[in-house]
Design a protein around this motif. Sequence first.
Motif, PDB file in Angstrom:
ATOM      1  N   UNK A  48      19.684   3.095 -18.005  1.00  0.00           N
ATOM      2  CA  UNK A  48      20.465   4.080 -17.254  1.00  0.00           C
ATOM      3  C   UNK A  48      21.537   4.684 -18.154  1.00  0.00           C
ATOM      4  N   UNK A  49      22.234   3.831 -18.871  1.00  0.00           N
ATOM      5  CA  UNK A  49      23.278   4.290 -19.801  1.00  0.00           C
ATOM      6  C   UNK A  49      22.697   5.227 -20.861  1.00  0.00           C
ATOM      7  N   UNK A  59      28.159  14.693 -17.483  1.00  0.00           N
ATOM      8  CA  UNK A  59      28.630  13.608 -16.622  1.00  0.00           C
ATOM      9  C   UNK A  59      29.284  12.514 -17.465  1.00  0.00           C
ATOM     10  N   UNK A  60      28.603  12.113 -18.525  1.00  0.00           N
ATOM     11  CA  UNK A  60      29.125  11.033 -19.375  1.00  0.00           C
ATOM     12  C   UNK A  60      30.424  11.445 -20.072  1.00  0.00           C
ATOM     13  N   UNK A  61      30.605  12.742 -20.268  1.00  0.00           N
ATOM     14  CA  UNK A  61      31.800  13.222 -20.954  1.00  0.00           C
ATOM     15  C   UNK A  61      32.991  13.465 -20.043  1.00  0.00           C
ATOM     16  N   UNK A  70      33.666   8.642 -18.772  1.00  0.00           N
ATOM     17  CA  UNK A  70      32.721   7.779 -18.053  1.00  0.00           C
ATOM     18  C   UNK A  70      31.780   7.099 -19.048  1.00  0.00           C
ATOM     19  N   UNK A  71      31.324   7.844 -20.057  1.00  0.00           N
ATOM     20  CA  UNK A  71      30.435   7.276 -21.071  1.00  0.00           C
ATOM     21  C   UNK A  71      31.073   6.116 -21.810  1.00  0.00           C
ATOM     22  N   UNK A  72      32.337   6.256 -22.151  1.00  0.00           N
ATOM     23  CA  UNK A  72      33.036   5.170 -22.838  1.00  0.00           C
ATOM     24  C   UNK A  72      33.149   3.941 -21.935  1.00  0.00           C
ATOM     25  N   UNK A  78      28.614  -2.261 -20.976  1.00  0.00           N
ATOM     26  CA  UNK A  78      27.464  -2.937 -21.568  1.00  0.00           C
ATOM     27  C   UNK A  78      27.894  -4.262 -22.212  1.00  0.00           C
ATOM     28  N   UNK A  79      29.010  -4.217 -22.924  1.00  0.00           N
ATOM     29  CA  UNK A  79      29.518  -5.442 -23.552  1.00  0.00           C
ATOM     30  C   UNK A  79      29.959  -6.446 -22.497  1.00  0.00           C
ATOM     31  N   UNK A  80      30.664  -5.973 -21.494  1.00  0.00           N
ATOM     32  CA  UNK A  80      31.137  -6.860 -20.426  1.00  0.00           C
ATOM     33  C   UNK A  80      29.941  -7.510 -19.730  1.00  0.00           C
TER      34      UNK A  80
END
Length: 113
Positions: A48-49, A59-61, A70-72, A78-80
Amino acid sequence: MSASTHDDETPLTPYQEMQRSPEFAELRRRFRAFVFPVTGFFLAWYFLYVLLSVFAPEFMGKIVFGSVSIGLLMGLGQFVTTFAITFWYARWAGKEFDPRADELGARLSEGDD
């Protein structure tokens, strides 16, 4: 363990006997029941990411606050998620899986004597 045989009457090794035991089948079932759904969830979340990054860059920006997008946030998520799944698995394995696996391993070792 009893000395079972293959179809060609070759005796099974203790490891092969253990692998065919109902206890081992149950251990494998429990492992798969935990790992497969969690892996599926994580892969879906990861793809999805990636797909949003490729097909929805606007959207991600979008800025959430300051210069954080949102992307960041999803990337950090993902790490969490990776650490959370690792913690969850280690906890589950320590309570549910490892004691049963250790018990089967001990039974196998007893047969080596």
